[in-house]
Design a protein around this motif. Structure first.
Motif, PDB file in Angstrom:
ATOM      1  N   MET A 438      13.918  67.794  53.030  1.00 34.73           N
ATOM      2  CA  MET A 438      15.107  67.318  52.322  1.00 34.73           C
ATOM      3  C   MET A 438      15.395  65.861  52.661  1.00 34.73           C
ATOM      4  N   ILE A 439      15.317  65.511  53.948  1.00 36.30           N
ATOM      5  CA  ILE A 439      15.592  64.134  54.364  1.00 36.30           C
ATOM      6  C   ILE A 439      14.626  63.162  53.706  1.00 36.30           C
ATOM      7  N   LYS A 440      13.385  63.569  53.609  1.00 41.00           N
ATOM      8  CA  LYS A 440      12.372  62.711  52.986  1.00 41.00           C
ATOM      9  C   LYS A 440      12.741  62.422  51.523  1.00 41.00           C
ATOM     10  N   LEU A 441      13.270  63.419  50.840  1.00 40.00           N
ATOM     11  CA  LEU A 441      13.597  63.266  49.422  1.00 40.00           C
ATOM     12  C   LEU A 441      14.939  62.560  49.211  1.00 40.00           C
ATOM     13  N   VAL A 442      15.843  62.714  50.140  1.00 37.94           N
ATOM     14  CA  VAL A 442      17.183  62.136  49.981  1.00 37.94           C
ATOM     15  C   VAL A 442      17.173  60.630  50.235  1.00 37.94           C
ATOM     16  N   ASN A 443      16.391  60.228  51.210  1.00 37.62           N
ATOM     17  CA  ASN A 443      16.401  58.825  51.633  1.00 37.62           C
ATOM     18  C   ASN A 443      15.575  57.960  50.676  1.00 37.62           C
ATOM     19  N   ARG A 444      16.062  57.852  49.462  1.00 33.67           N
ATOM     20  CA  ARG A 444      15.411  57.030  48.434  1.00 33.67           C
ATOM     21  C   ARG A 444      16.479  56.215  47.714  1.00 33.67           C
ATOM     22  N   LYS A 445      16.042  55.181  47.052  1.00 34.77           N
ATOM     23  CA  LYS A 445      16.965  54.307  46.348  1.00 34.77           C
ATOM     24  C   LYS A 445      17.390  54.917  45.005  1.00 34.77           C
ATOM     25  N   ASN A 446      18.515  54.419  44.512  1.00 34.27           N
ATOM     26  CA  ASN A 446      19.036  54.784  43.197  1.00 34.27           C
ATOM     27  C   ASN A 446      19.367  56.273  43.078  1.00 34.27           C
ATOM     28  N   GLN A 447      19.834  56.852  44.181  1.00 32.93           N
ATOM     29  CA  GLN A 447      20.259  58.241  44.173  1.00 32.93           C
ATOM     30  C   GLN A 447      21.783  58.295  44.387  1.00 32.93           C
ATOM     31  N   LEU A 448      22.352  59.472  44.227  1.00 37.27           N
ATOM     32  CA  LEU A 448      23.787  59.642  44.433  1.00 37.27           C
ATOM     33  C   LEU A 448      24.120  59.579  45.917  1.00 37.27           C
ATOM     34  N   LYS A 449      25.380  59.291  46.232  1.00 34.77           N
ATOM     35  CA  LYS A 449      25.817  59.327  47.628  1.00 34.77           C
ATOM     36  C   LYS A 449      25.763  60.771  48.123  1.00 34.77           C
ATOM     37  N   SER A 450      25.309  60.933  49.336  1.00 38.34           N
ATOM     38  CA  SER A 450      25.102  62.286  49.864  1.00 38.34           C
ATOM     39  C   SER A 450      25.585  62.372  51.301  1.00 38.34           C
ATOM     40  N   SER A 451      25.924  63.585  51.703  1.00 37.92           N
ATOM     41  CA  SER A 451      26.431  63.839  53.045  1.00 37.92           C
ATOM     42  C   SER A 451      25.620  64.973  53.666  1.00 37.92           C
ATOM     43  N   LEU A 452      25.052  64.713  54.843  1.00 36.21           N
ATOM     44  CA  LEU A 452      24.258  65.703  55.558  1.00 36.21           C
ATOM     45  C   LEU A 452      25.034  66.135  56.790  1.00 36.21           C
ATOM     46  N   VAL A 453      25.353  67.421  56.866  1.00 32.16           N
ATOM     47  CA  VAL A 453      26.178  67.946  57.954  1.00 32.16           C
ATOM     48  C   VAL A 453      25.363  68.968  58.743  1.00 32.16           C
ATOM     49  N   ALA A 473      18.865  55.302  61.064  1.00 32.86           N
ATOM     50  CA  ALA A 473      18.562  53.873  61.147  1.00 32.86           C
ATOM     51  C   ALA A 473      18.386  53.221  59.780  1.00 32.86           C
ATOM     52  N   THR A 474      17.880  53.963  58.786  1.00 28.02           N
ATOM     53  CA  THR A 474      17.485  53.327  57.527  1.00 28.02           C
ATOM     54  C   THR A 474      18.219  53.829  56.292  1.00 28.02           C
ATOM     55  N   ALA A 475      18.849  54.994  56.359  1.00 28.58           N
ATOM     56  CA  ALA A 475      19.409  55.591  55.139  1.00 28.58           C
ATOM     57  C   ALA A 475      20.769  55.035  54.768  1.00 28.58           C
ATOM     58  N   ARG A 476      21.329  54.157  55.581  1.00 28.28           N
ATOM     59  CA  ARG A 476      22.655  53.600  55.285  1.00 28.28           C
ATOM     60  C   ARG A 476      22.660  52.893  53.933  1.00 28.28           C
ATOM     61  N   GLY A 477      21.589  52.158  53.657  1.00 27.85           N
ATOM     62  CA  GLY A 477      21.528  51.441  52.393  1.00 27.85           C
ATOM     63  C   GLY A 477      21.395  52.347  51.193  1.00 27.85           C
ATOM     64  N   ASN A 478      20.968  53.598  51.413  1.00 23.60           N
ATOM     65  CA  ASN A 478      20.822  54.561  50.322  1.00 23.60           C
ATOM     66  C   ASN A 478      22.007  55.525  50.241  1.00 23.60           C
ATOM     67  N   ARG A 479      23.101  55.168  50.932  1.00 24.80           N
ATOM     68  CA  ARG A 479      24.361  55.938  50.894  1.00 24.80           C
ATOM     69  C   ARG A 479      24.172  57.382  51.339  1.00 24.80           C
ATOM     70  N   VAL A 480      23.519  57.529  52.485  1.00 25.19           N
ATOM     71  CA  VAL A 480      23.328  58.848  53.079  1.00 25.19           C
ATOM     72  C   VAL A 480      24.178  58.916  54.346  1.00 25.19           C
ATOM     73  N   SER A 481      25.165  59.787  54.346  1.00 24.18           N
ATOM     74  CA  SER A 481      26.025  59.990  55.510  1.00 24.18           C
ATOM     75  C   SER A 481      25.485  61.154  56.338  1.00 24.18           C
ATOM     76  N   THR A 482      25.397  60.947  57.644  1.00 26.70           N
ATOM     77  CA  THR A 482      24.850  61.973  58.533  1.00 26.70           C
ATOM     78  C   THR A 482      25.888  62.351  59.576  1.00 26.70           C
ATOM     79  N   VAL A 483      26.154  63.649  59.715  1.00 23.60           N
ATOM     80  CA  VAL A 483      27.099  64.159  60.711  1.00 23.60           C
ATOM     81  C   VAL A 483      26.349  65.130  61.619  1.00 23.60           C
TER      82      VAL A 483
END
Length: 656
Positions: A438-453, A473-483
């Protein structure tokens, strides 16, 4: 000047003034209680004549004149007197003695109208003179009023509500110099990740994680939730989804993976072939599943007997990905294919050129008869993977109800995966594979903002460059929030290794911590920094008191404070961004939850609906079908090898 001679002279003057006061008071008693002294035989003609001469001065012409003069001299003597300090003495006590004594002293003349009252009056006058010196014994500095230094360790905190389209905002209250004030924990940049730490019962889920879920779903985030104690978080997510799904431009779909009750679970293939573009995807999946099942291997990365089974499973996965365009590329098919005989398995695997470099070491060992070495390389993989050979696991992992690209703009999703604390070792490894893919697929450009809990994050393993460290380290630019929610850093070090655990702990931008102990408390205290605090030193001797004050930098939140936090009480620090600067980032507060409202809301929750009706027979049929398909692959490929002379070199024969 404060010299010895001056101090001695001052003491003598004070003593003389006090003696004059006492003498004058005694003369007052003698004059106005003369009858009593005469009855006691304490009078003399000389004394009587002396009093008559003094009386000519007018000192005893009125009752109150001599009393006022004696009291005045006593007050003058007290101005320069320093009574012995008593840290147990309270101001109300001294004042009660003072006012009571003055009242009796002023009204005592009324007793003179009573018979045989001289001795009583004399006793009252003596008691009154003791009232004044109590005030000088009262310490102005009360060092025992704040024995835990709570007042000095308070500091200003952010009281503004800073909100944006991504923020997580938690209302709180804190103490500042003994006063309770309202504040806000503003996580305005959740893409810099949030670490929630706390021992069991600290309130991580109830006070923090549930609000992350509800606020992010309301703000139209897609979401992936690892629910360690299913369905504690999943039911919150589902009911919040029902409440706010109309706000999304494209309404997301809600999916659940649950290995305990298959009627409540969707089916998802973590090795979905379209998501695996090259062999490195197979390598990462292999490493995730192997290290998830064998946590002790994490500390032995690079070891021959660790890397060998990982390479072997990589070859199996990539073969199935290439075979008939991935028709049979599922983890259950991989498990069954690994169990085949070597003299059939190796030739079949060698038909795929891309994995020949991975398979050759095993083939060579087999051909040369090094069976002991071969079993050491492969048996650990076969035995480990055999733990996953469950019909229920096969059923969930062999279907394609949805894919793991949760932030796909065309097909947004909210996905909850559930674990069982009693089966963590098996389920955790499988769920680790889901999370890794899932992380591999989420951390891409031009995707919706997402939250991983991730609740109880150490119970799953996500390693590699594209693992959780790379995501933070890298997903911030792709709007991926990690908790990430953990109980203690030592727990993460045990399951991830010290290096990885320290990296994760140090690169998170936002941290909220409940009660933690030991090294974690010390590390957090150092992270929160220091503040200027006042220190006082008090020295008491028989006649003097010395008080010294100093200011120095001390820990804003010391480890002892973090180790004794109550449930719902948290410390931490937040990160800001260039457009929203926060000066007061550190906090020590109690998060405010409306318990009655939350209880009422939970009572109105609807359960997660059933996905399908499933019978044990259907589960067993799916299990048998997978085994038959693997046997068919081996049989078909072996026939092709035997029927094609150009492939004859792929056959292997073991030296006896």
């Amino acid at each position: 000047m404060n010299t010895g001679e001056n101090a001695e002279a001052l003491r003598k003057i004070i003593d003389l003034t006090r003696k004059c006061s006492i003498i004058l008071l005694c003369l007052h008693f003698y004059v106005y209680c003369y009858a009593a002294f005469e009855a006691w035989g304490l009078t003399h003609d000389i004394g009587r004549q002396l009093l008559i001469n003094i009386g000519h001065t007018g000192l005893f012409s009125r009752f109150w004149i001599s009393k006022a003069a004696a009291l005045t001299l006593l007050v003058i003597s007290l101005i320069g007197a320093k009574g012995k300090k008593d840290e147990k003495l309270r101001l109300p006590t001294a004042l009660r003695y003072l006012f009571a004594g003055l009242a009796v002293y002023a009204a005592s003349h009324l007793l003179l109208h009573l018979e045989a009252s001289a001795r009583t009056l004399a006793g009252i006058y003596m008691a009154v003179t003791a009232g004044g010196t109590l005030l000088t014994r009262l310490l102005k500095q009360r060092l025992d009023g704040d024995i835990f230094n709570a007042l000095q360790e308070t500091f200003p905190q952010e009281e503004r509500l800073l909100e944006n389209e991504y923020s997580i905002n938690l209302p709180a209250r804190y103490s500042l110099k003994g006063k309770i004030r309202r504040s806000w924990i503003n996580i305005i940049n959740p893409f810099r990740s949030l670490l929630v730490v706390g021992t069991p019962g600290a309130g991580k889920s109830y006070f923090v994680i549930r609000h992350v879920i509800t606020q992010h779903i309301k703000k139209c985030f897609t979401m992936f939730i690892y629910d360690f104690k299913y369905d504690d978080l999943s039911v919150i997510a589902y009911n919040t989804y029902l409440k706010y799904r109309h706000l999304h431009k494209v309404v997301p779909k809600f999916y659940v993976i649950n290995f305990e009750d298959l009627s409540l679970s969707h089916r998802c293939n973590p090795l979905y072939p379209d998501s695996m573009t090259d062999i490195t995807d197979a390598t990462e999946s292999s490493r995730t599943i192997m290290l998830g099942l064998n946590r002790e291997w994490i500390r032995k990365t690079g070891d021959f007997f660790v890397e060998s089974p990982i390479n072997f499973l990589t070859g199996i996965i990539w073969f199935l990905r290439k075979y008939k365009d991935g028709k049979y590329c599922t983890l259950p098919h991989c498990i069954e294919l690994m169990q085949m005989n070597y003299d059939q398995l190796f030739p079949v695997l060698r038909t795929e050129p891309e994995i020949e470099v991975l398979i050759n070491p095993f083939v060579t060992a087999y051909v040369n008869g090094a069976m002991e070495q071969l079993e050491g390389q492969i048996a650990s993989a076969k035995i480990t993977m055999a733990r996953l050979a469950s019909p229920m696991l096969y059923y969930v992992m062999s279907g394609n109800d949805f894919t793991l690209d949760i932030n796909n703009p065309k097909e947004p999703k909210i996905v909850c995966v559930g674990n069982n604390p009693q089966k963590t070792q098996v389920y955790g490894a499988v769920l680790s594979l889901y999370v890794s893919r899932m992380i591999k697929l989420v951390n891409r450009k031009n995707q919706l903002k997402s939250s991983l809990v991730f609740d109880e994050f150490p119970t799953i393993y996500i390693g590699g460059a594209s693992g959780i460290e790379g995501t933070i380290a890298t997903a911030r630019g792709n709007r991926v929030s990690t908790v990430l929610a953990i109980q203690d850093v030592s727990q993460m070090r045990k399951d991830y290794g010290k290096e990885s655990a320290d990296v994760i702990f140090n690169i998170v931008g936002n941290i909220i911590s409940g009660q933690v102990l030991g090294d974690t408390a010390k590390t957090l205290s150092e992270r929160f920094g220091k503040i200027i605090q006042q220190r006082e030193s008090l020295s008491i001797n028989s006649s003097d008191t010395s008080v010294s004050r100093s200011t120095q930098l001390e820990s804003a939140i010391p480890p002892s404070r973090i180790s004794s936090l109550s449930s719902g009480e948290f410390v931490g620090a937040v990160a800001d961004d260039p457009t929203n600067k926060i000066e007061l980032k550190t906090f020590h507060c109690e998060i405010i939850n409306d318990h009655e409202a939350l209880k009422k809301e939970e009572e109105g929750y609807v359960p997660i609906p059933k996905v399908r009706d499933i019978t044990p027979k259907e589960i067993e049929e799916n299990y048998n079908r997978i085994r038959e398909e693997v046997a068919m692959i081996i049989e078909t490929e072996m026939e092709r090898i035997y029927d094609t002379p150009e492939l004859a070199h792929l056959l292997v024969a073991r030296d006896e």
